[in-house]
Write a protein that holds these residues in place. Structure first.
Motif, mmCIF file in Angstrom:
data_model
loop_
_atom_site.group_PDB
_atom_site.id
_atom_site.type_symbol
_atom_site.label_atom_id
_atom_site.label_comp_id
_atom_site.label_asym_id
_atom_site.label_seq_id
_atom_site.Cartn_x
_atom_site.Cartn_y
_atom_site.Cartn_z
ATOM 1 N N LYS A 280 7.589 -5.375 3.260
ATOM 2 C CA LYS A 280 6.776 -6.056 2.249
ATOM 3 C C LYS A 280 5.365 -5.471 2.203
ATOM 4 O O LYS A 280 4.798 -5.254 1.121
ATOM 5 C CB LYS A 280 6.720 -7.550 2.554
ATOM 6 N N ARG A 281 4.804 -5.209 3.368
ATOM 7 C CA ARG A 281 3.462 -4.633 3.426
ATOM 8 C C ARG A 281 3.451 -3.219 2.847
ATOM 9 O O ARG A 281 2.518 -2.842 2.127
ATOM 10 C CB ARG A 281 2.974 -4.625 4.878
ATOM 11 N N TRP A 282 4.466 -2.451 3.149
ATOM 12 C CA TRP A 282 4.559 -1.085 2.641
ATOM 13 C C TRP A 282 4.739 -1.042 1.133
ATOM 14 O O TRP A 282 4.396 -0.048 0.495
ATOM 15 C CB TRP A 282 5.711 -0.350 3.327
ATOM 16 N N GLU A 283 5.276 -2.098 0.546
ATOM 17 C CA GLU A 283 5.432 -2.132 -0.913
ATOM 18 C C GLU A 283 4.085 -2.141 -1.626
ATOM 19 O O GLU A 283 3.999 -1.782 -2.800
ATOM 20 C CB GLU A 283 6.251 -3.360 -1.327
ATOM 21 N N GLY A 284 3.024 -2.563 -0.926
ATOM 22 C CA GLY A 284 1.673 -2.459 -1.455
ATOM 23 C C GLY A 284 1.297 -3.508 -2.472
ATOM 24 O O GLY A 284 2.034 -4.467 -2.731
ATOM 25 N N GLN A 285 0.138 -3.303 -3.057
ATOM 26 C CA GLN A 285 -0.455 -4.260 -3.998
ATOM 27 C C GLN A 285 0.460 -4.572 -5.177
ATOM 28 O O GLN A 285 0.527 -5.711 -5.642
ATOM 29 C CB GLN A 285 -1.785 -3.694 -4.513
ATOM 30 N N TYR A 286 1.184 -3.556 -5.639
ATOM 31 C CA TYR A 286 2.002 -3.729 -6.841
ATOM 32 C C TYR A 286 3.462 -4.049 -6.510
ATOM 33 O O TYR A 286 4.295 -4.104 -7.407
ATOM 34 C CB TYR A 286 1.907 -2.473 -7.713
#
Length: 289
Positions: free
Chosen positions: A63-69
């Motif tokens: 989830k964190r790696w998916e980033g802002q978008y």
């Protein structure tokens, strides 16, 4: 050199594909090449023991790696950055699970040692590609700049089933990430963003070369290959073959005899979908407790 795979979720077919690709890598790699799997369920790779390095990730990391978008395939870029940070003096050769080595990879290894980046194969100029997604991407992006890279008629799409990043250009991954995020911010249609970001970012400082003469990528014929792989693994484990025996058995297979891509009839696909929906099982029986 680090040969890297990424797998998440609980679909066993995805894990089986990586098993098969790892066996093919072991048949072709040099002694000092390292195989690394970034996996959500590392227990599914216990068979390899110390022969494969396993890095565990979880849903929070993903989830964190998916980033802002919240772009799912941004995870691939972050995973490769993780390897580059852990082994900053070694080249990275990433493969999707639905791949296999069928030739020695000396030319790729030597190329990356000399500063060359690789992707699986060149698909063509974005401006002339014919799928709906690619046409839409060209319409949305032509003439724009993403992280100082202008999208013009020469901007090329490469297949990302294989990504080879020279140890001299590991910083290219940050360019790829920035381009990816800029496209997300611009609301570009998402299906091929990560692939195009790799195509642009890895070619900014060096000309990309293809590696399809070394690695097969059966994304266009997965059903057929999944059957081959399932049968191969069943026989290997039912006969209790040791790791290197499995590797030798795979090395003796002529993998070029099975197509990696098959153009399916759209009519057939629609009919199959309709029939599967229309003719559903109406009676089932279970054993009694």
């Amino acid at each position: 050199m680090n040969i890297v795979y990424l797998v998440f979720g609980n679909n066993l077919e995805h894990y089986q594909q990586i098993y098969f690709s790892i066996f093919s890598a072991m048949a072709r790699k040099k002694e000092n090449d390292r195989i690394v799997v970034i996996a959500e369920d590392p227990s599914l790779f216990n068979f390899f023991e110390e022969n494969v390095e396993i890095i565990e990730i979880n849903k929070e990391i993903i989830k964190r790696w998916e980033g802002q978008y919240q772009f799912f395939w941004r995870v691939k870029i972050k995973a490769l950055q993780l390897i580059a940070e852990k082994y900053p003096s070694e080249s990275v050769l990433y493969l999707d699970g639905d791949t296999f080595f069928y030739q020695d990879l000396d030319t790729v290894r030597e190329g990356m040692n000399n500063g060359q980046n690789f992707m699986h194969l060149e698909e063509g100029k974005l401006s002339s590609l014919s799928s709906k997604t690619e046409k839409l991407m060209w319409k949305q992006m032509q003439g724009k700049e993403y992280n100082h890279i202008k999208i013009d008629k020469n901007s090329t799409m490469w297949n990302a089933g294989l990504i080879g990043i020279s140890k001299h250009h590991l910083d290219s991954l940050q360019i790829v990430l920035d381009v990816n995020d800029a496209m997300c911010a611009d609301d570009v249609t998402r299906r091929l963003i990560e692939q195009f970001a790799f195509s642009l970012g890895l070619s900014k400082n060096t000309e990309l070369k293809s590696a399809d003469h070394i690695v097969g990528h059966y994304w266009g014929n997965k059903k057929h290959w999944n059957t081959i792989i399932t049968n191969f693994l069943k026989e290997s484990f039912m006969k209790k073959h040791a790791l290197m025996q499995i590797v030798e058995n795979l090395k003796e297979m002529d993998l070029t005899q099975n197509p990696v891509w098959v153009k399916e009839s759209n009519t057939e696909k629609r009919l199959t979908k309709f029939l599967n929906k229309f003719y559903q099982n109406k009676k089932t029986t279970y054993i009694k407790k």
